[in-house]
Design a protein around this motif. Structure first.
Motif, PDB file in Angstrom:
ATOM      1  N   LEU A  97       0.920  -1.171  -0.007  1.00  0.00           N
ATOM      2  CA  LEU A  97      -0.116  -0.020  -0.087  1.00  0.00           C
ATOM      3  C   LEU A  97       0.932   1.283  -0.003  1.00  0.00           C
ATOM      4  O   LEU A  97       0.244   2.369  -0.194  1.00  0.00           O
ATOM      5  CB  LEU A  97      -0.994  -0.133   1.396  1.00  0.00           C
ATOM      6  CG  LEU A  97      -2.224  -1.081   1.158  1.00  0.00           C
ATOM      7  CD1 LEU A  97      -3.115  -1.068   2.509  1.00  0.00           C
ATOM      8  CD2 LEU A  97      -2.938  -1.081  -0.034  1.00  0.00           C
ATOM      9  N   ASP A  98       2.144   1.285   0.407  1.00  0.00           N
ATOM     10  CA  ASP A  98       3.038   2.218   0.254  1.00  0.00           C
ATOM     11  C   ASP A  98       3.350   2.581  -1.113  1.00  0.00           C
ATOM     12  O   ASP A  98       3.562   3.820  -1.711  1.00  0.00           O
ATOM     13  CB  ASP A  98       4.247   1.934   1.233  1.00  0.00           C
ATOM     14  CG  ASP A  98       3.974   2.346   2.670  1.00  0.00           C
ATOM     15  OD1 ASP A  98       3.189   2.883   2.960  1.00  0.00           O
ATOM     16  OD2 ASP A  98       4.917   1.613   3.587  1.00  0.00           O
ATOM     17  N   ALA A  99       3.158   1.365  -1.975  1.00  0.00           N
ATOM     18  CA  ALA A  99       4.079   1.614  -3.381  1.00  0.00           C
ATOM     19  C   ALA A  99       2.690   1.600  -4.239  1.00  0.00           C
ATOM     20  O   ALA A  99       2.855   2.202  -5.449  1.00  0.00           O
ATOM     21  CB  ALA A  99       4.608   0.610  -3.715  1.00  0.00           C
TER      22      ALA A  99
ATOM     23  N   LEU B 163      -7.754   1.676   6.518  1.00  0.00           N
ATOM     24  CA  LEU B 163      -7.096   3.086   7.001  1.00  0.00           C
ATOM     25  C   LEU B 163      -5.937   3.456   5.900  1.00  0.00           C
ATOM     26  O   LEU B 163      -5.763   4.746   6.295  1.00  0.00           O
ATOM     27  CB  LEU B 163      -6.639   2.755   8.291  1.00  0.00           C
ATOM     28  CG  LEU B 163      -7.577   2.459   9.347  1.00  0.00           C
ATOM     29  CD1 LEU B 163      -6.948   2.154  10.763  1.00  0.00           C
ATOM     30  CD2 LEU B 163      -8.651   3.595   9.496  1.00  0.00           C
ATOM     31  N   HIS B 164      -5.358   2.619   5.324  1.00  0.00           N
ATOM     32  CA  HIS B 164      -4.382   3.061   4.420  1.00  0.00           C
ATOM     33  C   HIS B 164      -4.623   3.055   3.051  1.00  0.00           C
ATOM     34  O   HIS B 164      -3.543   3.001   2.029  1.00  0.00           O
ATOM     35  CB  HIS B 164      -3.063   2.182   4.987  1.00  0.00           C
ATOM     36  CG  HIS B 164      -2.663   2.415   6.202  1.00  0.00           C
ATOM     37  ND1 HIS B 164      -1.910   3.505   6.718  1.00  0.00           N
ATOM     38  CD2 HIS B 164      -2.815   1.668   7.343  1.00  0.00           C
ATOM     39  CE1 HIS B 164      -1.416   3.309   8.005  1.00  0.00           C
ATOM     40  NE2 HIS B 164      -2.382   2.422   8.495  1.00  0.00           N
TER      41      HIS B 164
ATOM     42  N   GLY C  97     -16.965   4.761  11.279  1.00  0.00           N
ATOM     43  CA  GLY C  97     -17.120   6.206  11.232  1.00  0.00           C
ATOM     44  C   GLY C  97     -15.854   6.777  10.654  1.00  0.00           C
ATOM     45  O   GLY C  97     -15.885   7.979  10.132  1.00  0.00           O
ATOM     46  N   LYS C  98     -14.835   5.939  10.646  1.00  0.00           N
ATOM     47  CA  LYS C  98     -13.380   6.636  10.012  1.00  0.00           C
ATOM     48  C   LYS C  98     -13.330   5.983   8.666  1.00  0.00           C
ATOM     49  O   LYS C  98     -12.639   6.722   7.919  1.00  0.00           O
ATOM     50  CB  LYS C  98     -12.384   5.999  10.950  1.00  0.00           C
ATOM     51  CG  LYS C  98     -12.653   6.418  12.501  1.00  0.00           C
ATOM     52  CD  LYS C  98     -11.250   5.793  13.390  1.00  0.00           C
ATOM     53  CE  LYS C  98     -11.161   6.433  14.541  1.00  0.00           C
ATOM     54  NZ  LYS C  98     -10.086   5.685  15.436  1.00  0.00           N
ATOM     55  N   ALA C  99     -13.795   4.947   8.427  1.00  0.00           N
ATOM     56  CA  ALA C  99     -13.491   4.374   7.155  1.00  0.00           C
ATOM     57  C   ALA C  99     -14.720   3.610   6.192  1.00  0.00           C
ATOM     58  O   ALA C  99     -14.280   2.989   5.354  1.00  0.00           O
ATOM     59  CB  ALA C  99     -12.477   3.304   7.472  1.00  0.00           C
TER      60      ALA C  99
ATOM     61  N   GLN D  96     -19.115   0.044   5.839  1.00  0.00           N
ATOM     62  CA  GLN D  96     -20.549  -0.422   5.344  1.00  0.00           C
ATOM     63  C   GLN D  96     -20.377  -0.514   3.826  1.00  0.00           C
ATOM     64  O   GLN D  96     -21.225  -1.586   3.048  1.00  0.00           O
ATOM     65  CB  GLN D  96     -21.632   0.478   5.585  1.00  0.00           C
ATOM     66  CG  GLN D  96     -22.059   0.273   7.124  1.00  0.00           C
ATOM     67  CD  GLN D  96     -22.950  -1.029   7.253  1.00  0.00           C
ATOM     68  OE1 GLN D  96     -23.654  -1.553   6.474  1.00  0.00           O
ATOM     69  NE2 GLN D  96     -22.983  -1.421   8.611  1.00  0.00           N
ATOM     70  N   ASN D  97     -19.778   0.476   3.250  1.00  0.00           N
ATOM     71  CA  ASN D  97     -19.749   0.574   1.700  1.00  0.00           C
ATOM     72  C   ASN D  97     -18.465   0.129   1.188  1.00  0.00           C
ATOM     73  O   ASN D  97     -18.112   0.030  -0.065  1.00  0.00           O
ATOM     74  CB  ASN D  97     -20.021   2.028   1.153  1.00  0.00           C
ATOM     75  CG  ASN D  97     -21.368   2.388   1.598  1.00  0.00           C
ATOM     76  OD1 ASN D  97     -22.252   1.685   1.065  1.00  0.00           O
ATOM     77  ND2 ASN D  97     -21.385   3.507   2.051  1.00  0.00           N
ATOM     78  N   ARG D  98     -17.514  -0.368   1.662  1.00  0.00           N
ATOM     79  CA  ARG D  98     -16.262  -0.868   1.615  1.00  0.00           C
ATOM     80  C   ARG D  98     -15.595  -2.203   1.840  1.00  0.00           C
ATOM     81  O   ARG D  98     -14.712  -2.809   1.013  1.00  0.00           O
ATOM     82  CB  ARG D  98     -15.046   0.228   1.866  1.00  0.00           C
ATOM     83  CG  ARG D  98     -14.993   1.477   1.537  1.00  0.00           C
ATOM     84  CD  ARG D  98     -14.043   2.421   2.119  1.00  0.00           C
ATOM     85  NE  ARG D  98     -12.677   1.676   1.924  1.00  0.00           N
ATOM     86  CZ  ARG D  98     -11.592   2.224   2.484  1.00  0.00           C
ATOM     87  NH1 ARG D  98     -11.670   3.374   3.324  1.00  0.00           N
ATOM     88  NH2 ARG D  98     -10.436   1.817   2.154  1.00  0.00           N
TER      89      ARG D  98
END
Length: 322
Positions: free
Chosen positions: A65-67, A91-92, A118-120, A123-125
């Protein structure tokens, strides 16, 4: 005359390149609307070939995910890793996350994902690969019942899933934990195509976890019913069958999940039948429509977080004494 809009393929990151990943790769390779962006595996395994190329391979999802900026992250890893990896991807990255079934290995992990919503946008991901719900014979039976509402509600279900894992000995328990942990989620997700699951009403695990028997309550068109679920590894070959009884009309729908066939009958009358030519491998036949639904923009609710939460709650429930 305007030029047609060019839609870029969805960039997919595959985490885990074990046995089930082979099915994911085979189905993804058929689709011209996806590109395999990277693969990940923490074990000392080499990169995989995809359409004649070798996508970048990493030892951890964090490195990948960094790349990269994937559109979809597929988690085909052991169940106990699902929650941690899903949270990392949520989160990333901005990617949707398809998690192999079951979504999580315990109720605490399910709570952890809920609290992240609430952060990510959990429900939709977050989606779960409830592949049995997309099997051809299940699709056929669901469409048949929808087309015949006069048959009334489903009043009883009997489902038996047998796998030859006893031949693998301790390896089976290390990989799949128990017959209920492995097959129960398939049975429950398959049932969501037909009924609304409500609660685990009884549970008995025997043979050291190699077999299980349980009952699950459901509602069908407003009426209560009971599903009897048997799972076991004590067999020399795979055998998976389910029977749906519609008591008001005396109709029974019989589904053979192994052969991907089925029929509906009322007493001595054959009402409908479904066949299969056997040209498509069973899991490929499951995952093709699963990915078609996931990538359509309007995924089937059986893939969604709410369905997975309901299935997980029942899958890990301890029924009350009656």
């Amino acid at each position: 005359m305007t030029d047609p809009v060019c839609v870029e393929p969805a960039r997919v990151g595959l985490v885990g390149v074990g046995i089930i990943a082979e099915t994911h790769l085979a189905v993804l390779a058929e689709r011209d609307d996806v590109a395999l962006e990277f693969t990940v595996d923490s074990r000392p395994v080499g990169p995989v070939k995809f359409r004649g190329t070798t996508p970048p391979h990493y030892g951890s999802l964090a490195q990948a995910l960094d790349a990269h900026q994937p559109d979809l992250v597929v988690l085909a890893t052991p169940t106990e890793t699902h929650a941690e990896l899903a949270i990392l991807a949520l989160l990333h990255s901005t990617a949707r996350v398809l998690v192999e079934k079951p979504l999580v290995h315990d109720l605490a992990s399910l709570t952890g994902l809920r609290e992240l919503d609430g952060k990510a946008d959990v429900q939709n991901r977050v989606f779960t690969a409830h592949h049995f719900a997309f099997s051809p014979e299940v699709d056929w039976a669901a469409e048949l019942l929808a087309a015949n509402p006069d048959w009334g509600p489903i009043t009883a279900v009997t489902s038996a899933f047998y796998d030859p894992y006893v031949l693998r000995g301790t390896e089976a328990f290390a990989s799949y934990v128990s017959s209920w942990m492995d097959s129960g989620v398939n049975q429950l997700s398959m049932l969501t195509r037909f009924v609304d699951l409500t609660e685990l009403t009884s549970f008995q695990q025997v043979d050291g976890g190699a077999s299980a028997w349980c009952t699950v309550g459901f509602r069908s068109r407003g009426e209560a019913g009971t599903a009897r679920l048997r799972s076991s590894w004590l067999t020399g070959s795979s055998s998976k069958e389910s029977s749906l009884v519609l008591g008001r009309s005396s109709v029974e729908v019989w589904i053979d999940h192994t052969a991907m066939t089925g029929f509906a009958a009322r007493e001595g009358e054959l009402l409908a039948a479904f066949g299969n030519d056997g040209r498509t491998a069973r899991k490929v036949a499951h995952y093709r429509p699963l990915y078609a639904s996931l990538l359509s923009g309007r995924p089937d609710p059986v893939l969604g977080f709410d369905a997975a939460a309901t299935i997980t709650a029942i899958h890990h429930a301890v029924p009350e004494a009656r």
